[in-house]
Design a protein around this motif. Sequence first.
Motif, PDB file in Angstrom:
ATOM      1  N   GLN A 173       0.829  -1.201   0.000  1.00  8.58           N
ATOM      2  CA  GLN A 173       0.000   0.000   0.000  1.00  8.58           C
ATOM      3  C   GLN A 173       0.870   1.260   0.000  1.00  8.58           C
ATOM      4  N   LYS A 174       2.024   1.193   0.615  1.00 13.64           N
ATOM      5  CA  LYS A 174       2.913   2.358   0.688  1.00 13.64           C
ATOM      6  C   LYS A 174       3.674   2.586  -0.613  1.00 13.64           C
ATOM      7  N   GLY A 175       4.134   1.531  -1.258  1.00 13.36           N
ATOM      8  CA  GLY A 175       5.020   1.722  -2.404  1.00 13.36           C
ATOM      9  C   GLY A 175       4.670   0.959  -3.652  1.00 13.36           C
ATOM     10  N   GLY A 176       3.609   0.166  -3.613  1.00 18.83           N
ATOM     11  CA  GLY A 176       3.255  -0.661  -4.769  1.00 18.83           C
ATOM     12  C   GLY A 176       2.979   0.127  -6.032  1.00 18.83           C
ATOM     13  N   ALA A 177       2.217   1.193  -5.922  1.00 17.72           N
ATOM     14  CA  ALA A 177       1.879   1.995  -7.113  1.00 17.72           C
ATOM     15  C   ALA A 177       3.141   2.599  -7.738  1.00 17.72           C
ATOM     16  N   ALA A 178       4.043   3.075  -6.911  1.00 19.01           N
ATOM     17  CA  ALA A 178       5.291   3.655  -7.427  1.00 19.01           C
ATOM     18  C   ALA A 178       6.149   2.589  -8.087  1.00 19.01           C
ATOM     19  N   ALA A 179       6.184   1.386  -7.501  1.00 22.67           N
ATOM     20  CA  ALA A 179       6.964   0.296  -8.083  1.00 22.67           C
ATOM     21  C   ALA A 179       6.382  -0.123  -9.432  1.00 22.67           C
ATOM     22  N   LEU A 180       5.069  -0.259  -9.493  1.00 23.64           N
ATOM     23  CA  LEU A 180       4.417  -0.603 -10.758  1.00 23.64           C
ATOM     24  C   LEU A 180       4.706   0.448 -11.825  1.00 23.64           C
ATOM     25  N   ALA A 181       4.538   1.703 -11.470  1.00 24.13           N
ATOM     26  CA  ALA A 181       4.775   2.788 -12.424  1.00 24.13           C
ATOM     27  C   ALA A 181       6.230   2.782 -12.903  1.00 24.13           C
ATOM     28  N   HIS A 182       7.150   2.522 -11.996  1.00 25.16           N
ATOM     29  CA  HIS A 182       8.565   2.511 -12.373  1.00 25.16           C
ATOM     30  C   HIS A 182       8.863   1.424 -13.414  1.00 25.16           C
ATOM     31  N   LEU A 183       8.121   0.327 -13.336  1.00 23.50           N
ATOM     32  CA  LEU A 183       8.320  -0.760 -14.297  1.00 23.50           C
ATOM     33  C   LEU A 183       7.351  -0.692 -15.475  1.00 23.50           C
ATOM     34  N   GLY A 184       6.553   0.382 -15.540  1.00 24.60           N
ATOM     35  CA  GLY A 184       5.646   0.571 -16.666  1.00 24.60           C
ATOM     36  C   GLY A 184       4.431  -0.343 -16.637  1.00 24.60           C
ATOM     37  N   LEU A 185       3.987  -0.702 -15.448  1.00 23.43           N
ATOM     38  CA  LEU A 185       2.817  -1.573 -15.304  1.00 23.43           C
ATOM     39  C   LEU A 185       1.706  -0.846 -14.569  1.00 23.43           C
ATOM     40  N   ASP A 186       0.495  -1.372 -14.688  1.00 27.47           N
ATOM     41  CA  ASP A 186      -0.582  -0.906 -13.824  1.00 27.47           C
ATOM     42  C   ASP A 186      -1.052  -2.095 -13.003  1.00 27.47           C
ATOM     43  N   ALA A 187      -1.822  -1.829 -11.970  1.00 26.35           N
ATOM     44  CA  ALA A 187      -2.228  -2.866 -11.019  1.00 26.35           C
ATOM     45  C   ALA A 187      -3.025  -3.974 -11.699  1.00 26.35           C
ATOM     46  N   GLN A 188      -3.892  -3.612 -12.624  1.00 27.12           N
ATOM     47  CA  GLN A 188      -4.717  -4.618 -13.299  1.00 27.12           C
ATOM     48  C   GLN A 188      -3.842  -5.573 -14.110  1.00 27.12           C
ATOM     49  N   ARG A 189      -2.895  -5.036 -14.850  1.00 25.35           N
ATOM     50  CA  ARG A 189      -2.018  -5.891 -15.658  1.00 25.35           C
ATOM     51  C   ARG A 189      -1.165  -6.789 -14.755  1.00 25.35           C
ATOM     52  N   PHE A 190      -0.686  -6.258 -13.655  1.00 24.36           N
ATOM     53  CA  PHE A 190       0.124  -7.074 -12.759  1.00 24.36           C
ATOM     54  C   PHE A 190      -0.707  -8.192 -12.147  1.00 24.36           C
ATOM     55  N   ASP A 191      -1.934  -7.900 -11.761  1.00 21.71           N
ATOM     56  CA  ASP A 191      -2.811  -8.945 -11.227  1.00 21.71           C
ATOM     57  C   ASP A 191      -3.077 -10.027 -12.279  1.00 21.71           C
ATOM     58  N   GLU A 192      -3.201  -9.611 -13.547  1.00 17.98           N
ATOM     59  CA  GLU A 192      -3.374 -10.588 -14.632  1.00 17.98           C
ATOM     60  C   GLU A 192      -2.141 -11.479 -14.761  1.00 17.98           C
ATOM     61  N   ILE A 193      -0.971 -10.868 -14.670  1.00 14.98           N
ATOM     62  CA  ILE A 193       0.279 -11.629 -14.757  1.00 14.98           C
ATOM     63  C   ILE A 193       0.351 -12.649 -13.613  1.00 14.98           C
ATOM     64  N   LEU A 194      -0.003 -12.220 -12.403  1.00 12.90           N
ATOM     65  CA  LEU A 194       0.006 -13.132 -11.257  1.00 12.90           C
ATOM     66  C   LEU A 194      -0.969 -14.279 -11.475  1.00 12.90           C
ATOM     67  N   ALA A 195      -2.133 -13.981 -12.018  1.00 13.43           N
ATOM     68  CA  ALA A 195      -3.132 -15.027 -12.262  1.00 13.43           C
ATOM     69  C   ALA A 195      -2.650 -15.992 -13.363  1.00 13.43           C
ATOM     70  N   GLU A 196      -2.066 -15.429 -14.434  1.00  6.33           N
ATOM     71  CA  GLU A 196      -1.581 -16.247 -15.541  1.00  6.33           C
ATOM     72  C   GLU A 196      -0.422 -17.143 -15.125  1.00  6.33           C
ATOM     73  N   ASP A 197       0.470 -16.612 -14.325  1.00 12.11           N
ATOM     74  CA  ASP A 197       1.711 -17.318 -13.999  1.00 12.11           C
ATOM     75  C   ASP A 197       1.746 -17.869 -12.585  1.00 12.11           C
ATOM     76  N   ARG A 198       0.601 -18.002 -11.962  1.00  9.14           N
ATOM     77  CA  ARG A 198       0.537 -18.445 -10.568  1.00  9.14           C
ATOM     78  C   ARG A 198       1.338 -19.730 -10.329  1.00  9.14           C
ATOM     79  N   ALA A 199       1.265 -20.664 -11.248  1.00  5.29           N
ATOM     80  CA  ALA A 199       1.963 -21.942 -11.095  1.00  5.29           C
ATOM     81  C   ALA A 199       3.482 -21.770 -11.051  1.00  5.29           C
ATOM     82  N   LEU A 200       3.997 -20.709 -11.646  1.00  6.12           N
ATOM     83  CA  LEU A 200       5.440 -20.493 -11.651  1.00  6.12           C
ATOM     84  C   LEU A 200       5.963 -20.097 -10.279  1.00  6.12           C
ATOM     85  N   PHE A 201       5.098 -19.565  -9.429  1.00  2.00           N
ATOM     86  CA  PHE A 201       5.511 -19.103  -8.116  1.00  2.00           C
ATOM     87  C   PHE A 201       5.464 -20.184  -7.043  1.00  2.00           C
ATOM     88  N   VAL A 202       4.774 -21.270  -7.339  1.00  2.00           N
ATOM     89  CA  VAL A 202       4.591 -22.331  -6.325  1.00  2.00           C
ATOM     90  C   VAL A 202       5.743 -23.317  -6.366  1.00  2.00           C
TER      91      VAL A 202
END
Length: 181
Positions: A152-181
Amino acid sequence: DRLSMERFWDSSGKLASAAAVLALRLRVPEINREAAYTYGLFQNCGIPVLMQRFPDYKQTLALANQSADRMFTAIEDERHGANHATTGYLLTKSWHLTATISHAIRYHHDYSVFSAPEGTHPPEALKLIALGMLADYAVQTVFGQNFSLEWQKGGAAALAHLGLDAQRFDEILAEDRALFV
């Protein structure tokens, strides 16, 4: 204690793996998978040192994780005159990790780095800090552990720095969830 250390290294390993996966998946310029993994593994390496030094450090971690408006390291500094980011920086310098990784470890809770004048921080260190924020959020989301208010403190700034938005990042997490386990 042994259980705390096992939990710490398990968490660090998950953070390192998530950072490596995200570096590869997001194709972060100038950051390779190995650097991302190393950064994630040692990002919080100052914590065990402070746990050994200060008997009440676990309470400090709990307070810092629950603070919505204060910098994590400011709470540590106030209670102990030291923080895990600076301690980790000093450790990683003595271990001869790259200056970029050490710098990122030193500033990983200071989200003002993303708005600092150009040249204040190495660009690769800023990318590692941003990538680490995303990896930490991924670990919280996928594994349901390490909950803090840092996203909540720095997520938006981190996303912006990498050229992402929260919705796209959530999609990436959903798409690649198996890679993290």
